[in-house]
Design an enzyme around this catalytic site. Structure first.
Site, short mmCIF file in Angstrom:
data_model
loop_
_atom_site.label_atom_id
_atom_site.label_comp_id
_atom_site.label_asym_id
_atom_site.label_seq_id
_atom_site.Cartn_x
_atom_site.Cartn_y
_atom_site.Cartn_z
N ASP A 30 -2.17 3.07 2.58
CA ASP A 30 -1.48 2.90 3.92
C ASP A 30 -1.89 4.38 4.45
O ASP A 30 -2.29 5.29 3.80
CB ASP A 30 -0.37 3.44 3.38
CG ASP A 30 0.57 2.60 5.07
OD1 ASP A 30 -0.16 2.45 5.61
OD2 ASP A 30 2.16 2.35 4.30
N LYS A 67 19.54 12.28 -7.91
CA LYS A 67 18.28 11.70 -7.02
C LYS A 67 16.97 12.28 -8.41
O LYS A 67 17.11 13.47 -9.22
CB LYS A 67 17.49 12.12 -6.27
CG LYS A 67 18.39 10.59 -5.08
CD LYS A 67 17.80 10.91 -3.86
CE LYS A 67 17.88 9.86 -3.20
NZ LYS A 67 17.40 9.57 -1.58
N LYS A 107 11.51 17.25 -7.56
CA LYS A 107 10.63 18.21 -7.60
C LYS A 107 11.60 19.68 -7.58
O LYS A 107 11.49 20.58 -9.23
CB LYS A 107 9.86 18.44 -7.00
CG LYS A 107 8.35 17.54 -6.97
CD LYS A 107 7.28 17.68 -7.04
CE LYS A 107 5.94 16.62 -7.47
NZ LYS A 107 6.08 15.41 -5.66
N GLN A 127 12.59 -1.16 0.07
CA GLN A 127 11.88 -2.63 0.90
C GLN A 127 12.00 -3.82 1.07
O GLN A 127 12.03 -4.20 2.27
CB GLN A 127 10.28 -2.20 0.07
CG GLN A 127 9.72 -1.14 -0.42
CD GLN A 127 8.82 -0.75 0.59
OE1 GLN A 127 9.24 -1.12 1.89
NE2 GLN A 127 9.11 1.17 0.51
N PRO A 187 0.64 -0.72 -0.36
CA PRO A 187 -0.34 -0.10 -0.41
C PRO A 187 0.59 1.25 -0.24
O PRO A 187 1.89 1.59 0.59
CB PRO A 187 -0.83 -0.16 1.72
CG PRO A 187 -0.15 -0.56 2.19
CD PRO A 187 1.12 -1.57 1.18
N TRP A 216 8.72 -2.82 3.97
CA TRP A 216 8.13 -4.02 3.72
C TRP A 216 8.70 -5.58 3.24
O TRP A 216 7.48 -6.33 4.27
CB TRP A 216 6.81 -3.30 2.62
CG TRP A 216 5.51 -3.82 2.50
CD1 TRP A 216 4.65 -4.17 3.06
CD2 TRP A 216 5.05 -4.41 1.07
NE1 TRP A 216 3.15 -4.24 2.93
CE2 TRP A 216 3.67 -5.17 1.21
CE3 TRP A 216 5.52 -4.97 -0.17
CZ2 TRP A 216 3.25 -6.11 0.62
CZ3 TRP A 216 4.65 -5.48 -1.29
CH2 TRP A 216 3.67 -6.16 -0.70
N TRP A 274 4.47 0.92 9.80
CA TRP A 274 4.89 -0.17 8.67
C TRP A 274 4.83 -2.03 9.17
O TRP A 274 4.32 -2.84 8.47
CB TRP A 274 6.70 -0.54 9.26
CG TRP A 274 7.21 0.83 8.66
CD1 TRP A 274 7.28 2.03 8.89
CD2 TRP A 274 7.17 0.92 6.96
NE1 TRP A 274 7.69 2.46 8.03
CE2 TRP A 274 8.01 2.12 6.81
CE3 TRP A 274 7.57 -0.16 5.76
CZ2 TRP A 274 8.59 2.82 5.26
CZ3 TRP A 274 8.09 0.58 5.08
CH2 TRP A 274 7.85 1.87 4.44
#
Ligand SMILES: [Zn+2]
Ligand SMILES: [Zn+2]
Length: 945
Positions: free
Chosen positions: A83, A593, A596, A556, A44, A560, A520
């Site tokens: 989430d 990276k 924005k 992850q 999620p 996750w 988490w």
């Protein structure tokens, strides 16, 4: 059928397919038609942020595997999840409301704050759904699971209680990575999400005066000056030798091996064994908190973790602010001198800096030490430092009471269960993930926050007994005031749940502990909670656990993937998933990276419009990013895929379709009398199915996608190129034409099927144009016909193409165009034949040689067989006969050009007028046949009518 595709409208093509899928409910149909389940878990995301390329990459991988499994006959439900809880949401709300920190939240009211959180959890779901749809990902958007719904939270409570009953839960006073802004401890893997490299910090060397020995000091080193008011001891390591040196009228004690930190001439006056120093006391730099009688403070103690690589060999110990420090403090019975509050500010006792955030007070403390002559020197260091993964505040280590899962006790289980997982790439198993499991620490699962699943722990105010509640019915039964708190609707969120009281056996009243769960823990529990396990569908769930497949990014492994693994190992002693694709990180062209702020990447929407979702998908899938490696993104690379794959496919299809239309060809299965060229492309196509299937079966998408480009090139630059004369109205041999159409058709149909998981739009478009079936995505995955794979022939064809390439190069070298026929090509060291002598082998060889002749426009091909490198030699003599033939071909080219200019239909007959025609009747017939001319007339310039 066979409608040509207009190339300039890739965006429109995809949008049309999208609305077709939607209108005809194609995704739903794939579920309806298939029974056997393939279980996929979707991690999620938080819908409080927008989807970016990293998400698009992971979602492309998920979609491709699920589409493939569907075509293999599986029923693949794809439920999205969101989430909803935790720091990411709370932090967004704090920003929106222009408040910061727990105090201001409590002032506005926890209920209002939590309502505000609930109000923004779905802020960007529309944008997510839009991206998911536009990129061609099929998912069940109507029925997502959310971590904040009652059934989900009830399952979380059940799991929590299981952990409690397995005695894997405890409350500990521990020094934790702590976000002072969020006011909560973080788990070690959350901390891992926020490390930044090369963070500048000031490190200082401080003098600690020995008691009773004037002008004599222990010299210690620290990178966190703010912890000095919390100093309780100095630690030395008995492994090292210590010395006292004289320097500018003062005496300093430090490790002998660290004398290089002193910056002026010094004189060693004495050697110490560490034992001589242990137990000595010193004057601490600060005494804001009085010494407790029953605890030790400001004393030299021993610690094995003191190293000799940095500092002075004497380490400043502040048990309130470090894990090692607190452990050592427990061992040595040191006082925990807590000088900082939960917001990371100095408490009022620390008078000069009371209320200041500790990291900001560093400078002031350094100045103060300088004034009191306790500062030896300062240095700027660049080190790796943890920041909050959500709000980017620098973390501090802070001793606090927290609830833990005893993961360290489970290590063996975790490691064993990891061995059952198929990781892609394989090195993750015993590398990044396995290593992490070996070091697995106890998991701090409580957060001193508001918006989350509340810890279902009630504690008696009188006897301190603890009760863990594992379901709603249990809560109803145990609570003394359930009806009063929940007259109508039950909502387990704070602050309502905080009012629920339980009655203790001792007669006392039990209150809920204040904390909420780490979000988490909730995402790691999604296999169960999304199904409301064990309260609903229990058997169904157990039958379908663990999942067949999951996919997310490399980060992850400590997020996750890890929490899924821990919870599954606790509950069922099983892994939570069988196959896992780990994708790498997408960076900009220069390896930075995506940001924005820097705007160093094009918006996905722009890419979709210019090159289509298929191009982006295929670009991502064929990259090493599907193998956990970093990917440097540039729109040029996507454009490359667009030109070399998407446009080439369209060209190939259009060539087929325009000819088939003219010939009014209808699909027939013609498998006899295949030419060598047909047999070759059929062999290549079966080989391609084989390779793609193997790649997909092993979840190695990069491997699966790799052979596609080469195949399409072969198809276009060889099969189509050499078949041009076999198709359309000018073709001579009707039977061969049928075979060619049929072969070409089969190859295209199969190509659509095997590309469907990768490029679902174009595959659908072409497939629908080729067949009368509803959708390529409802088709079964094609089988490989091993019999049709002829590796020998493929090798021979490679040789033929190599020879042609060299022949073209030779022609270029001597400046003779391909249209000009030449008599002879001699090939040295070339070998085409196989089992010498057999009739079919000779026929194949003859056909292959014919291909060379046609491609290079040569009358004769001679082989000189020997050893050494392949060489070709052209007879460049142009005889008068060859010259007129060359001229006839030139005329054909010019007439074709005129046909094109005047938009003649492919099968339109014409009359040609020209200044001169070849006298040879055969050449005249040749021109007529190639240009569909009924008559060759005389006139001043070349014209057609
Ligand atoms: Zn924070
Ligand atoms: Zn009690």
């Amino acid at each position: 059928m066979f409608k040509p595709i207009i190339k300039l409208q890739i965006k429109n093509l995809e949008k049309r397919i999208l609305s077709f899928w939607q209108k005809e409910k194609i995704f739903e149909k794939t579920l309806k038609n298939r029974k056997r389940k393939f279980i996929f878990y979707d991690g999620p995301p938080f819908a409080t942020g927008l989807p970016h390329y990293g998400h698009i990459l992971a979602m492309t991988i998920k979609d491709t595997v699920c589409r493939y499994k569907t075509m293999q006959g599986f029923n693949v439900p794809r439920r999205l999840g969101w989430d909803c809880h935790g720091l990411p949401v709370e932090y967004e709300v704090e920003k929106d409301l222009k408040i910061s920190g727990k105090k201001q939240i409590e002032q506005m009211g926890i209920d209002k704050f939590c309502e505000a959180c609930r109000g923004i959890v779905f802020k960007y779901t529309k944008e997510w759904e839009k991206t998911i749809e536009r990129m061609g990902r099929w998912a069940d958007k109507k029925n997502p699971y959310t971590t904040m719904e009652l059934s989900y939270m009830e399952s979380i409570w059940w799991i929590f209680k299981q952990i409690w009953e397995k005695k894997l839960l405890y409350r500990g006073f521990k020094s934790m990575p702590y976000c002072p802004r969020c006011g909560t401890p973080l788990s070690n893997f959350e901390t891992n999400l926020g490390y930044k490299n090369d963070v500048p910090d000031t490190s200082i060397f401080i003098k600690f005066p020995l008691i009773g020995k004037p002008k004599t000091y222990f010299l210690a080193w620290t990178t966190t000056p703010w912890t000095l008011p919390g100093n309780a001891a100095l630690a030395i390591n008995p492994k090292f030798k210590y010395v006292e040196v004289e320097l500018e009228g003062e005496k300093l004690i430090l490790a002998k091996d660290r004398l290089n930190v002193l910056n002026k001439d010094y004189k060693i006056i004495r050697d110490f064994k560490a034992n001589d120093l242990l137990g000595q006391t010193y004057q601490p730099p600060y005494e804001f908190i009085p010494k407790q009688k029953d605890k030790k403070a400001w004393i030299i103690v021993r610690a094995d973790f003191v190293n000799i690589e940095e500092g002075t060999g004497i380490v400043h110990i502040a048990p309130a602010f470090g894990e090692d420090d607190l452990d050592l403090g427990r061992k040595e019975n040191l006082q925990v001198i807590q000088t900082v509050n939960e917001k990371g500010e100095f408490i009022k006792e620390v008078k000069p800096w009371a209320g200041r955030f500790v990291k900001e007070a560093d400078k002031l403390i350094i100045n103060e030490l300088r004034e009191t002559n306790l500062l030896y020197k300062t240095e700027v260091i660049y080190h790796t430092y943890p920041f909050c993964w959500r709000c980017e505040s620098p973390l501090i280590y802070y001793a606090i009471s927290t609830w833990f899962i005893k993961v360290s006790e489970l290590r063996e289980k975790l490691i064993k269960n990891n061995q059952k997982i198929h990781w892609v790439p394989g090195h993750i198993k015993n590398g990044r993930f396995g290593k992490w499991l070996e070091e697995a620490r106890d998991w701090a699962i409580s957060r001193s926050r508001f918006w989350g699943t509340p810890l279902p722990i009630w504690e008696c105010g009188k006897c301190s007994k603890i009760k863990v509640v594992g379901s709603l019915s249990e809560l109803k039964k145990e609570a003394v005031n359930f009806k009063a708190i929940y007259p109508n609707k039950i909502d387990l969120h704070r602050p309502k749940i905080d009012e629920i009281k339980l009655k203790c056996e001792c007669g006392g009243e039990m209150k809920r502990v204040e904390e909420v769960l780490d979000c988490w823990f909730e995402s790691g529990s999604m296999p169960y909670a999304q199904n409301h396990y064990p309260f609903e569908k229990r058997i169904d769930f157990e039958k379908n656990f663990p999942a067949d497949f999951i996919a997310e990014g490399l980060d992850q492994t400590r997020g996750w993937f890890y929490t899924l693994h821990v919870v599954a190992s606790i509950l069922f002693n099983k892994p939570a998933f069988k196959n896992c694709i780990v994708n790498g990180i997408i960076l900009d062209e220069k390896g930075r990276k995506l940001s924005k702020r820097l705007r160093n990447y094009p918006e996905p929407e722009e890419i979709f419009t210019k090159y289509g979702a298929d191009s982006l998908r295929f670009f991502l899938l064929s990259s090493a990013a599907t193998n956990a490696q970093d990917l440097l993104f540039s729109d040029k690379l996507v454009e490359d895929v667009f030109r070399k794959l998407i446009l080439m496919m369209i060209n190939i299809y259009n060539f087929f379709a325009t000819n088939a239309l003219v010939d009014k060809w209808q699909p027939k299965d013609e498998t006899k009398n295949l030419s060598v060229l047909d047999r070759w492309i059929v062999s290549r196509a079966n080989g391609l199915i084989n390779e793609i299937t193997k790649g997909l079966e092993s979840y190695n998408l990069n491997l699966a996608a790799k052979p596609v480009q080469k195949f399409i090139e072969d198809l276009s630059t060889w099969y189509v190129r050499r078949s041009r004369d076999r198709l359309g109205p000018t073709a001579e041999n009707q039977k061969d034409k049928e075979v060619c159409y049929s072969t070409f058709y089969q190859v295209l149909v199969n190509l659509c099927k095997i590309l469907a998981p990768f490029t679902p739009f174009l595959s659908e478009e072409i497939f629908q144009n080729l067949t009368d079936k509803e959708s390529v995505h409802l088709e079964d995955w094609p089988n490989v016909d091993e019999k049709l794979i002829d590796e020998n022939l493929e090798k021979q064809m490679e040789q033929v193409r190599k020879i042609c390439e060299m022949g073209h190069a030779k022609r270029k070298e001597v400046g003779v165009r391909v249209r000009q026929p030449l008599q002879k090509l001699r090939i040295e060291n070339g070998e085409l034949s196989r089992e010498a002598g057999s009739g079919s082998a000779r026929r194949i060889e003859k056909d292959l040689i014919q291909l060379i002749k046609d491609e290079l426009n040569i009358k004769e091909v001679k082989f000189k067989v020997g050893k050494g490198d392949l060489k070709v030699e052209l007879d460049t003599q142009i005889t008068p006969e060859l010259k007129v033939e060359g001229e006839a071909r030139e005329l054909v080219r010019q007439i074709q050009e005129l046909r094109k200019q005047q938009n003649c239909r492919l099968d339109e007959k014409i009359k040609v007028i020209g200044p001169s025609w070849p006298t040879d009747k055969k050449l005249q017939d040749y021109i007529k046949k190639e240009t569909l001319a009924t008559e060759l007339l005389s006139g001043e310039e070349l014209k057609i009518k």
